[in-house]
Design an enzyme around this catalytic site. Structure first.
Site, PDB file in Angstrom:
ATOM      1  N   GLN A  28     -31.012  57.621 -56.255  1.00 42.68           N
ATOM      2  CA  GLN A  28     -30.459  56.270 -56.877  1.00 42.68           C
ATOM      3  C   GLN A  28     -30.269  56.616 -58.288  1.00 42.68           C
ATOM      4  OE1 GLN A  28     -30.111  53.685 -54.792  1.00 42.68           O
ATOM      5  NE2 GLN A  28     -30.899  54.797 -53.342  1.00 42.68           N
ATOM      6  N   HIS A  49     -34.196  56.462 -67.094  1.00 44.34           N
ATOM      7  CA  HIS A  49     -35.637  56.612 -66.661  1.00 44.34           C
ATOM      8  C   HIS A  49     -36.362  56.561 -65.297  1.00 44.34           C
ATOM      9  CE1 HIS A  49     -39.765  57.218 -68.069  1.00 44.34           C
ATOM     10  NE2 HIS A  49     -39.930  56.314 -67.309  1.00 44.34           N
ATOM     11  N   GLY A  95     -29.921  68.917 -65.337  1.00 41.19           N
ATOM     12  CA  GLY A  95     -28.581  68.362 -65.373  1.00 41.19           C
ATOM     13  C   GLY A  95     -27.830  67.447 -64.015  1.00 41.19           C
ATOM     14  N   ARG A 136     -38.046  66.478 -87.632  1.00 40.02           N
ATOM     15  CA  ARG A 136     -37.258  65.559 -86.742  1.00 40.02           C
ATOM     16  C   ARG A 136     -36.114  65.284 -87.294  1.00 40.02           C
ATOM     17  NH1 ARG A 136     -39.058  63.801 -82.070  1.00 40.02           N
ATOM     18  NH2 ARG A 136     -41.305  63.919 -82.483  1.00 40.02           N
TER      19      ARG A 136
HETATM   20  C1  GRF Z   1     -34.210  62.353 -64.336  1.00 40.91           C
HETATM   21  O1  GRF Z   1     -35.210  62.126 -63.500  1.00 40.91           O
HETATM   22  C2  GRF Z   1     -33.907  61.314 -65.483  1.00 40.91           C
HETATM   23  O2  GRF Z   1     -34.279  60.019 -65.040  1.00 40.91           O
HETATM   24  C3  GRF Z   1     -35.114  61.830 -66.505  1.00 40.91           C
HETATM   25  O3  GRF Z   1     -35.095  63.164 -66.483  1.00 40.91           O
HETATM   26  C4  GRF Z   1     -34.828  63.568 -65.288  1.00 40.91           C
HETATM   27  C5  GRF Z   1     -33.494  64.503 -65.582  1.00 40.91           C
HETATM   28  O4  GRF Z   1     -32.935  64.752 -64.351  1.00 40.91           O
HETATM   29  N1  GRF Z   1     -34.766  61.006 -67.964  1.00 40.91           N
HETATM   30  P1  GRF Z   1     -31.726  65.568 -64.356  1.00 40.91           P
HETATM   31  O5  GRF Z   1     -31.631  66.756 -65.435  1.00 40.91           O
HETATM   32  O6  GRF Z   1     -30.485  64.945 -64.661  1.00 40.91           O
HETATM   33  O7  GRF Z   1     -31.344  66.543 -63.046  1.00 40.91           O
END
Ligand code: GRF
Length: 217
Positions: free
Chosen positions: A173, A109, A12, A65
């Site tokens: 970033q 992502h 998170g 799902r």
């Molecule tokens: C991040 O690198 C995000 O881009 C990917 O999963 C990771 C989550 O990290 N989808 P966090 O839980 O926000 O620290």
């Protein structure tokens, strides 16, 4: 104030970045609910500590799902969000769910899409020897890690990098561009139109330019 629901599965840190931006007044939005697909996601504690209501829906308890997606959508709609924010949410969402939130469902992502959709993006970037890597915020479409790109940030890949070092550079970033993209949405400057990103920018003469896409940072 724009209402955000954030979906997480783990640590998170992107959620924390959004909460701090909102608390600092740099994000004109309020996180009104945080949902996770596992009760032990550490990000749930971050949300609770910030006074944000949370709910965990264990996907393993649902027949399929579709059933999970339906329950998730009900939980989301209970918070009446303007925007649904996927922040490290590790479940694939079905077509019906994605269409229900079309134009108000975004994801971050950890790669420069369309390169490296899926998992282990930093490891794969190192293995391929790319010199530039980064992260992408995009509107969600039924195809995994795909969809109209809102903003990307690029970082160099250094000869000394290992997976952890590269991941940390990209994550810094992510914490910058996710609040930025959401601010655009909250300001009414960003929307999805016929599958394309429209971002309005105010010109120096006071006019408004509608650009199909802006790659900032
Ligand atoms: C991040 O690198 C995000 O881009 C990917 O999963 C990771 C989550 O990290 N989808 P966090 O839980 O926000 O620290």
């Amino acid at each position: 104030m724009m209402r955000l629901v954030v979906l997480i599965s783990g640590r998170g840190s992107n959620l924390a970045a959004l909460l701090s931006a909102a608390a600092a007044g740099t994000l004109p939005a309020r996180v009104v609910g945080v949902l996770a697909n596992c009760a032990d996601a550490p990000g749930l504690e971050t949300a609770s500590a910030a006074g944000v209501p949370t709910r965990a829906l264990d996907h393993r308890l649902f027949a399929d799902r579709e059933a999970f997606d339906t329950a998730l959508a009900e939980a989301i709609d209970g918070f009446a969000p303007d925007l649904v924010v996927l922040a490290g949410f590790m479940r694939i969402l079905g077509d019906r769910f994605v269409r229900r939130y079309a134009g108000r469902l975004i994801n971050i992502h950890p790669s420069l899409l369309p390169a490296f959709p899926g998992l282990h993006t930093h490891r794969r970037a190192l293995a391929e020897g790319v010199r530039v890597h980064g992260c992408t915020v995009h509107f969600v479409t039924p195809e995994l890690d795909h969809g109209p790109i809102i903003v990307q940030a690029a970082v160099p890949v250094l000869d000394t990098d290992d997976e952890a070092a590269l991941a940390a550079r990209v994550l810094a970033q992510e914490h910058r561009i996710y609040p930025l993209a959401i601010r655009w949405f909250a300001d009414g400057r960003l929307r999805l139109c016929d599958g394309r990103v429209l971002l309005a920018s105010v010109q120096s003469d006071g006019g408004v330019l509608i650009a199909p896409q802006l790659v900032a940072v």
